[in-house]
Enzyme design. Sequence first.
Site, mmCIF file in Angstrom:
data_model
loop_
_atom_site.group_PDB
_atom_site.id
_atom_site.type_symbol
_atom_site.label_atom_id
_atom_site.label_comp_id
_atom_site.label_asym_id
_atom_site.label_seq_id
_atom_site.Cartn_x
_atom_site.Cartn_y
_atom_site.Cartn_z
ATOM 1 C CE LYS A 125 -3.793 -2.220 2.355
ATOM 2 N NZ LYS A 125 -4.945 -2.203 3.322
ATOM 3 C CE1 TYR A 155 -9.607 -2.984 0.563
ATOM 4 C CE2 TYR A 155 -8.474 -1.202 -0.508
ATOM 5 C CZ TYR A 155 -8.563 -2.240 0.142
ATOM 6 O OH TYR A 155 -6.975 -2.891 0.519
ATOM 7 C CG HIS A 179 -5.135 -6.339 -0.388
ATOM 8 N ND1 HIS A 179 -6.439 -6.335 0.274
ATOM 9 C CD2 HIS A 179 -5.549 -7.318 -1.098
ATOM 10 C CE1 HIS A 179 -7.258 -7.213 -0.447
ATOM 11 N NE2 HIS A 179 -6.832 -7.613 -1.438
ATOM 12 C CD GLU A 186 -8.902 -8.974 -3.640
ATOM 13 O OE1 GLU A 186 -10.097 -8.719 -2.582
ATOM 14 O OE2 GLU A 186 -8.002 -9.446 -3.362
#
Length: 154
Positions: free
Chosen positions: A26, A66, A132, A143
């Site tokens: 991130k 998200y 993540h 994803e």
Amino acid sequence: MSITEESVLLPKFRKMTTHRTFTMIKPDAVENGHIGGILEKITSAGFTIVAMKYTQLSKRDAQAFYAIHKERPFFDELVDFMTRGPIVSAILEKENAVEDFRALIGATNPEDAAEGTIRKLYATDIAENAVHGSDSDENAAIEGAFHFSGREIY
Ligand code: ATP
Ligand code: MG
């Protein structure tokens, strides 16, 4: 099909069905210079990188990625955080990848994360938590496909 043909094809088939997970390093961890340290933890734990890129999410990307959290009070903060700088996204392969990777990254809140986990080592707080990790095989596939085309996966 002969036994010989089967034994030649089996390793390829097994590779295609080996468990995969999806991860992002991130923006906080990128800003703090932890890409190398985190990749080292990932490969030392036995994960193979089958796709990887250095990129930045748009607001729309982050909102879609998200979307499951869109009713949560921290959603806008999460989208702002995830879009404020570049990330590293990757697909990782290992037997039992999803569960083993969640164990490697540790709890969402680094205060609760076990010693030696990536979040314990590199996360700042519950919002800026360095990495993540997909929470199911199904989400790992969704994803991974969100970030990579088939020809970017090796
Ligand atoms: P991730 O999905 O990023 O791997 P996670 O599965 O451990 O994290 P989730 O509950 O899915 O945790 O939350 C997604 C992300 O939203 C967290 O990783 C964190 O960045 C942020 N987040 C979660 N809870 C909070 C909170 N209470 N306040 C601020 N941000 C939060
Ligand atoms: Mg999650």
